[in-house]
Design a protein around this motif. Sequence first.
Motif, mmCIF file in Angstrom:
data_model
loop_
_atom_site.group_PDB
_atom_site.id
_atom_site.type_symbol
_atom_site.label_atom_id
_atom_site.label_comp_id
_atom_site.label_asym_id
_atom_site.label_seq_id
_atom_site.Cartn_x
_atom_site.Cartn_y
_atom_site.Cartn_z
ATOM 1 N N GLU A 114 8.022 -55.098 71.225
ATOM 2 C CA GLU A 114 7.860 -56.213 70.292
ATOM 3 C C GLU A 114 8.866 -57.315 70.567
ATOM 4 O OE1 GLU A 114 9.011 -55.891 66.064
ATOM 5 O OE2 GLU A 114 6.865 -56.142 65.785
ATOM 6 N N GLU A 115 10.103 -56.933 70.896
ATOM 7 C CA GLU A 115 11.145 -57.924 71.178
ATOM 8 C C GLU A 115 10.854 -58.695 72.449
ATOM 9 O OE1 GLU A 115 14.794 -55.768 71.348
ATOM 10 O OE2 GLU A 115 14.773 -55.297 69.210
ATOM 11 N N ALA A 172 7.552 -56.212 63.149
ATOM 12 C CA ALA A 172 6.602 -55.279 62.552
ATOM 13 C C ALA A 172 7.376 -54.260 61.724
ATOM 14 C CB ALA A 172 5.796 -54.580 63.637
ATOM 15 N N ASP A 208 7.991 -59.614 73.569
ATOM 16 C CA ASP A 208 6.895 -60.582 73.392
ATOM 17 C C ASP A 208 7.483 -61.828 72.881
ATOM 18 O OD1 ASP A 208 4.943 -58.886 74.241
ATOM 19 O OD2 ASP A 208 4.421 -58.186 72.238
ATOM 20 N N SER A 252 9.630 -51.036 69.351
ATOM 21 C CA SER A 252 10.479 -52.161 68.953
ATOM 22 C C SER A 252 10.948 -52.945 70.181
ATOM 23 C CB SER A 252 11.665 -51.691 68.126
ATOM 24 O OG SER A 252 12.510 -50.857 68.887
#
Length: 94
Positions: A91-92, A54, A94, A88
């Motif tokens: 996000e990593e 993202a 996932d 962040s």
Amino acid sequence: MKAVNKQLAQWDAELNQLHDRNGDLGLKVKMLEQELKEAWRSREANKNSAPTVADFPEAADLVNQLKARRKKSRADLADMEAVLEILSYLEESD
């Protein structure tokens, strides 16, 4: 001799049952293998279509936007940097 024939017939019946059961298990294994292949294909398709990273704005920009919307906000640049770091990291994972 009669007892031996009876024992052979019993073993034959048991053997037939084992063949029937193993045949069913073989079919189940093939069906599960097919489901697994489809699941992997679907997973790969989802993985390829999902965005990998993202684009988060800079922390300073976030602070400015927040201050513009909420004049009395006590968040500062360090807070926004921490929030972006958390996002962040999430996000990593996932």
